[in-house]
Design an enzyme around this catalytic site. Structure first.
Site, short mmCIF file in Angstrom:
data_model
loop_
_atom_site.label_atom_id
_atom_site.label_comp_id
_atom_site.label_asym_id
_atom_site.label_seq_id
_atom_site.Cartn_x
_atom_site.Cartn_y
_atom_site.Cartn_z
N ASN A 144 -12.97 -3.47 2.98
CA ASN A 144 -13.98 -2.42 3.15
C ASN A 144 -14.77 -2.62 1.79
OD1 ASN A 144 -12.74 -1.28 5.24
ND2 ASN A 144 -11.25 -0.13 4.30
N HIS A 181 -6.67 -5.86 2.85
CA HIS A 181 -5.96 -5.18 3.48
C HIS A 181 -5.05 -6.15 4.55
CE1 HIS A 181 -6.66 -0.92 2.74
NE2 HIS A 181 -7.76 -1.52 2.44
N ASP A 226 0.74 -1.05 -0.20
CA ASP A 226 0.06 -0.15 -0.12
C ASP A 226 0.86 1.20 -0.09
OD1 ASP A 226 -1.80 2.16 1.15
OD2 ASP A 226 -3.19 0.49 1.52
N GLN A 242 -14.15 2.27 1.92
CA GLN A 242 -13.69 1.89 0.69
C GLN A 242 -13.43 3.08 -0.16
OE1 GLN A 242 -16.08 -0.95 -1.60
NE2 GLN A 242 -14.20 -1.45 -3.07
N HIS A 267 -10.41 -5.76 -2.39
CA HIS A 267 -8.96 -5.93 -2.32
C HIS A 267 -9.00 -6.41 -0.57
CE1 HIS A 267 -10.02 -1.66 -2.01
NE2 HIS A 267 -9.23 -1.50 -0.88
P1 5GP Z 1 -9.59 1.37 0.71
O1 5GP Z 1 -9.74 2.62 1.43
O2 5GP Z 1 -10.48 1.36 -0.68
O3 5GP Z 1 -10.06 -0.06 1.58
O4 5GP Z 1 -8.21 1.18 0.47
C1 5GP Z 1 -7.72 1.77 -0.59
C2 5GP Z 1 -6.01 1.55 -0.29
O5 5GP Z 1 -5.20 1.63 -1.50
C3 5GP Z 1 -5.62 2.62 0.69
O6 5GP Z 1 -5.02 2.07 1.65
C4 5GP Z 1 -4.72 3.55 -0.26
O7 5GP Z 1 -3.60 3.90 0.48
C5 5GP Z 1 -3.99 2.37 -1.12
N1 5GP Z 1 -3.87 2.86 -2.64
C6 5GP Z 1 -4.63 3.72 -3.28
N2 5GP Z 1 -4.20 3.94 -4.58
C7 5GP Z 1 -2.92 3.29 -4.57
C8 5GP Z 1 -1.90 3.28 -5.69
O8 5GP Z 1 -1.94 3.59 -6.57
N3 5GP Z 1 -1.05 2.32 -5.20
C9 5GP Z 1 -0.92 1.75 -4.12
N4 5GP Z 1 0.19 1.01 -3.81
N5 5GP Z 1 -1.86 1.77 -3.05
C10 5GP Z 1 -2.82 2.50 -3.48
#
Ligand code: 5GP
Ligand code: ZN
Length: 138
Positions: free
Chosen positions: A88, A103, A32, A95, A101
């Site tokens: 999420n 985590h 991440d 999310q 995805h």
């Molecule tokens: P969510 O909030 O949707 O459960 O998690 C999305 C996660 O993706 C966040 O922790 C954010 O830091 C990560 N993330 C978003 N865009 C990118 C990206 O372009 N590259 C990487 N490696 N992580 C990303």
């Protein structure tokens, strides 16, 4: 199937470079880029599903096997003290990227991170009402 405007489709399929720590024919696991802790990783299916509700059951089951494999690798190499698995679905649930995805968040005794919720205190009647709603009994 990939979705054209989805950043995680592009990352999972290698069109955008990432810090990959595991890959097979169905999944890529990346670091991440806004990590909660050292080693925070994301299990990305190569096919697009927005969330758990859209995920095919067989891919979902395999995603959890990959999560276990990589969780073990993180524990072994980073010597974390514990690990949270977070997943999420929907904006109100946190999310931000609408490609399913998982985590993997390594935890360290002194990491100072907060991953949790405020516990409620429903009455037994309220809990029973919720159970009946979920089970279609009312
Ligand atoms: P969510 O909030 O949707 O459960 O998690 C999305 C996660 O993706 C966040 O922790 C954010 O830091 C990560 N993330 C978003 N865009 C990118 C990206 O372009 N590259 C990487 N490696 N992580 C990303
Ligand atoms: Zn996608």
């Amino acid at each position: 199937m990939k979705k054209d405007d989805c950043i995680f489709c592009k990352i999972a399929n290698g069109e955008i470079p990432s810090n990959t720590i595991y890959e097979d024919d169905l999944f890529r696991v990346i670091l991440d880029n806004g990590p909660a802790t050292k080693g925070h990783a994301l299990v990305l299916p190569k096919d697009h599903s927005a969330d758990i509700f859209e995920m095919p059951e067989d891919t979902l089951a395999k995603a959890m096997v990959v999560a276990k494999k990589v969780a073990g690798k993180l524990k072994e190499t980073l010597s974390c003290d514990g690990l949270n698995i977070v997943q999420n679905n929907g904006e109100c649930a946190g999310q931000t990227v609408h490609h399913f995805h998982i985590h993997l968040i390594p935890r360290y005794a002194d990491d100072g991170q907060l991953i949790g919720w405020k516990p409620g205190s429903p009455s037994s009647e309220e809990l029973e009402k919720v159970r009946k709603t979920i089970n279609g009994e009312s």
